[in-house]
Design a protein around this motif. Structure first.
Motif, PDB file in Angstrom:
ATOM      1  N   ASN A  72       0.864  -1.124  -0.142  1.00 41.69           N
ATOM      2  CA  ASN A  72      -0.084   0.038   0.099  1.00 41.69           C
ATOM      3  C   ASN A  72       0.824   1.185   0.217  1.00 41.69           C
ATOM      4  OD1 ASN A  72      -2.971  -1.035   0.444  1.00 41.69           O
ATOM      5  ND2 ASN A  72      -1.883  -2.146   2.145  1.00 41.69           N
ATOM      6  N   VAL A  73       0.897   2.205  -0.856  1.00 42.01           N
ATOM      7  CA  VAL A  73       1.622   3.252  -0.987  1.00 42.01           C
ATOM      8  C   VAL A  73       0.639   4.472  -0.392  1.00 42.01           C
ATOM      9  CG1 VAL A  73       2.703   4.681  -2.673  1.00 42.01           C
ATOM     10  CG2 VAL A  73       2.495   2.543  -3.211  1.00 42.01           C
ATOM     11  N   PHE A  74       1.246   5.237   0.395  1.00 33.63           N
ATOM     12  CA  PHE A  74       0.454   6.538   0.993  1.00 33.63           C
ATOM     13  C   PHE A  74       1.135   7.748   0.682  1.00 33.63           C
ATOM     14  CE2 PHE A  74       3.189   5.143   4.339  1.00 33.63           C
ATOM     15  CZ  PHE A  74       3.370   6.283   5.132  1.00 33.63           C
ATOM     16  N   GLY A  75       0.496   8.769   0.675  1.00 33.62           N
ATOM     17  CA  GLY A  75       1.043  10.105   0.394  1.00 33.62           C
ATOM     18  C   GLY A  75      -0.029  11.046  -0.105  1.00 33.62           C
ATOM     19  N   LYS A  76       0.379  12.261  -0.266  1.00 29.93           N
ATOM     20  CA  LYS A  76      -0.354  13.307  -0.778  1.00 29.93           C
ATOM     21  C   LYS A  76      -1.135  12.806  -2.274  1.00 29.93           C
ATOM     22  CE  LYS A  76       3.555  16.272  -2.932  1.00 29.93           C
ATOM     23  NZ  LYS A  76       4.540  14.985  -2.872  1.00 29.93           N
ATOM     24  N   TRP A  77      -2.178  13.528  -2.461  1.00 30.64           N
ATOM     25  CA  TRP A  77      -2.856  13.370  -3.649  1.00 30.64           C
ATOM     26  C   TRP A  77      -3.389  11.953  -4.098  1.00 30.64           C
ATOM     27  CZ3 TRP A  77       1.659  15.984  -6.597  1.00 30.64           C
ATOM     28  CH2 TRP A  77       2.113  17.163  -6.036  1.00 30.64           C
ATOM     29  N   CYS A  78      -3.323  11.019  -2.774  1.00 37.06           N
ATOM     30  CA  CYS A  78      -3.930   9.758  -3.237  1.00 37.06           C
ATOM     31  C   CYS A  78      -5.449   9.786  -3.030  1.00 37.06           C
ATOM     32  CB  CYS A  78      -3.589   8.798  -2.075  1.00 37.06           C
ATOM     33  SG  CYS A  78      -4.105   6.908  -2.241  1.00 37.06           S
ATOM     34  N   ARG A  79      -6.056   9.195  -3.901  1.00 36.15           N
ATOM     35  CA  ARG A  79      -7.654   9.329  -3.863  1.00 36.15           C
ATOM     36  C   ARG A  79      -8.368   8.438  -2.687  1.00 36.15           C
ATOM     37  NH1 ARG A  79     -10.927   6.999  -9.183  1.00 36.15           N
ATOM     38  NH2 ARG A  79     -13.033   7.259  -8.249  1.00 36.15           N
ATOM     39  N   PRO A  80      -8.998   9.543  -1.747  1.00 35.06           N
ATOM     40  CA  PRO A  80      -9.990   8.718  -0.864  1.00 35.06           C
ATOM     41  C   PRO A  80     -11.062   7.888  -1.390  1.00 35.06           C
ATOM     42  CG  PRO A  80     -10.541  11.025  -0.866  1.00 35.06           C
ATOM     43  CD  PRO A  80      -9.496  10.881  -2.001  1.00 35.06           C
TER      44      PRO A  80
ATOM     45  N   ILE B 176       5.091   7.558  -0.742  1.00 33.62           N
ATOM     46  CA  ILE B 176       5.188   7.956  -1.872  1.00 33.62           C
ATOM     47  C   ILE B 176       6.438   8.484  -2.172  1.00 33.62           C
ATOM     48  CG2 ILE B 176       3.976  10.202  -1.380  1.00 33.62           C
ATOM     49  CD1 ILE B 176       3.874   8.022  -4.505  1.00 33.62           C
ATOM     50  N   ASP B 177       6.927   9.574  -1.236  1.00 40.15           N
ATOM     51  CA  ASP B 177       8.470  10.006  -1.491  1.00 40.15           C
ATOM     52  C   ASP B 177       9.542   9.062  -1.525  1.00 40.15           C
ATOM     53  OD1 ASP B 177       6.917  12.395  -1.415  1.00 40.15           O
ATOM     54  OD2 ASP B 177       8.125  13.421   0.115  1.00 40.15           O
TER      55      ASP B 177
END
Length: 371
Positions: free
Chosen positions: A132-140, A173-174
């Protein structure tokens, strides 16, 4: 500069990657998912490396797994083979590729196509089975529990938790983007690993609890260790889901005839930050500590700090101003105060090494200078 072709550039990983590659002065060519074979071949012309990020994971019918994951990859590989210099390729697969379900099987088939292409053309081919990749701009409310929880908690919406003990394995994500950027900088270096690190592990329940702590920090003022590791990444992600109207929040000001005192930030183990003001001629303080230490920084105005050793009565004074930034430290066993000796309001930043505990304040009243 590297010419980089990207499928899925408008997706979560794609948007972050494209932005970073452009920051690094690479030329990025976005390949639309709906591009026909001719457009696909034209877009790939001159590409020195291809990042294949496009895919289908929430289709209306299971047949879309085959067309979206396998079919798109097959067309991409066929086009790359036609190029005078077949480019290296990076494929963003999923840990679900190990699962025996339609999505997992489609990802495995796509992986096989990438592997076959790399072997036949003798170019590097990277396959990343991403958790699972997480970070800014991921769609909820799509396929990321982190994105959904961040969106809901930041807006005061309820969370649906079926199994709070369920394990989550996550990559930030970074970290994904920086690893991919390293490949873009050296696309012929086949020694670059096909794994992203670090992988963070938490539970659904712990994730929800931590996000609620972030939310509540605006009222408790308590902020944890968000400067490193998982908490740094999660905190940045949570804040990225705030709506612009919620970028700011008020603090409580404690005012009296001397001026104002405002706490800004509290930490579990690194003290607290605040600021205070003092009107001209006003003296604040007049106490000593046994263990507590503080750092004062005059930001505006002209101040005199006074110190007196509580056993020897030795007295020491010094002056600072906002024009010559100077940190003044309080020392255990020395009574201290601060006087505004200027003509404008004195503004002072303050850090204390521990949180104020009204049951054990470690603050003993004691004059510095005689009246």
């Amino acid at each position: 500069m590297t010419v980089v072709a990207v499928t899925g550039a408008s997706g979560f990983i794609g948007r972050n990657l494209v932005l970073r590659l452009r920051e690094l002065n690479h030329k990025v060519v976005s390949i639309p998912h709906q591009a026909d074979d001719a457009a696909l071949l034209a877009a790939l012309g001159g590409a020195e490396v291809v990042f294949h990020l496009a895919g289908v994971n929430r289709p209306e019918t299971t047949g879309e797994y085959e067309t979206g994951n396998v079919g798109m990859t097959d067309r991409l590989v066929a086009a790359m083979r036609q190029l005078p210099t077949p480019p290296p390729v990076v494929y963003a697969s999923s840990i679900q590729a190990a699962a025996d379900n339609p999505y997992g099987r489609s990802k495995r088939e796509a992986e096989a196509l990438i592997t076959g292409y790399a072997q036949q053309t003798s170019v590097p081919g990277w396959i990343f089975r991403l958790p699972n990749v997480f970070g800014k701009w991921c769609r909820p409310n799509y396929n990321s529990v982190v994105a959904t929880f961040c969106h809901n908690v930041s807006r005061g919406l309820p969370l649906t938790i079926i199994d709070p003990a369920a394990i989550l394995k996550l990559v930030y994500i970074d970290d994904v983007v920086e690893h991919f950027a390293a490949i873009a900088a050296a696309p012929l270096d086949s020694t670059i690993a096909s794994e992203i690190a670090p992988i963070y592990e938490t539970t659904v329940g712990d994730l929800a609890q931590q996000l609620q702590i972030f939310r509540d920090s605006r009222t408790t003022l308590l902020t944890g260790a968000v400067g490193t590791g998982f908490l740094r990444a999660l905190h940045a992600t949570y804040v990225s889901y705030l709506e612009p109207a919620n970028f700011a929040y008020p603090l409580k000001a404690h005012s009296d005839p001397r001026g104002m005192f405002v706490e800004m930030l509290r930490t579990p183990d690194s003290g607290q930050f605040s600021f205070f003001t003092a009107h001209p001629g006003i003296t604040r303080g007049g106490h000593y500590h046994h263990s507590k230490t503080e750092k004062f920084l005059v930001v505006q105005g002209h101040a005199r700090f006074g110190f007196r050793h509580v056993l020897t009565d030795e007295v020491f004074t010094l002056e600072t101003s906002g024009e010559t930034p100077t940190v003044v430290e309080t020392v255990p066993g020395w009574s201290h105060d601060i006087t505004n000796i200027g003509q404008e309001t004195l503004l002072v930043m303050l850090w204390a090494n521990e949180l104020f505990d009204p049951q054990r304040p470690d603050t003993v009243p004691a004059k510095v200078l005689p009246e």
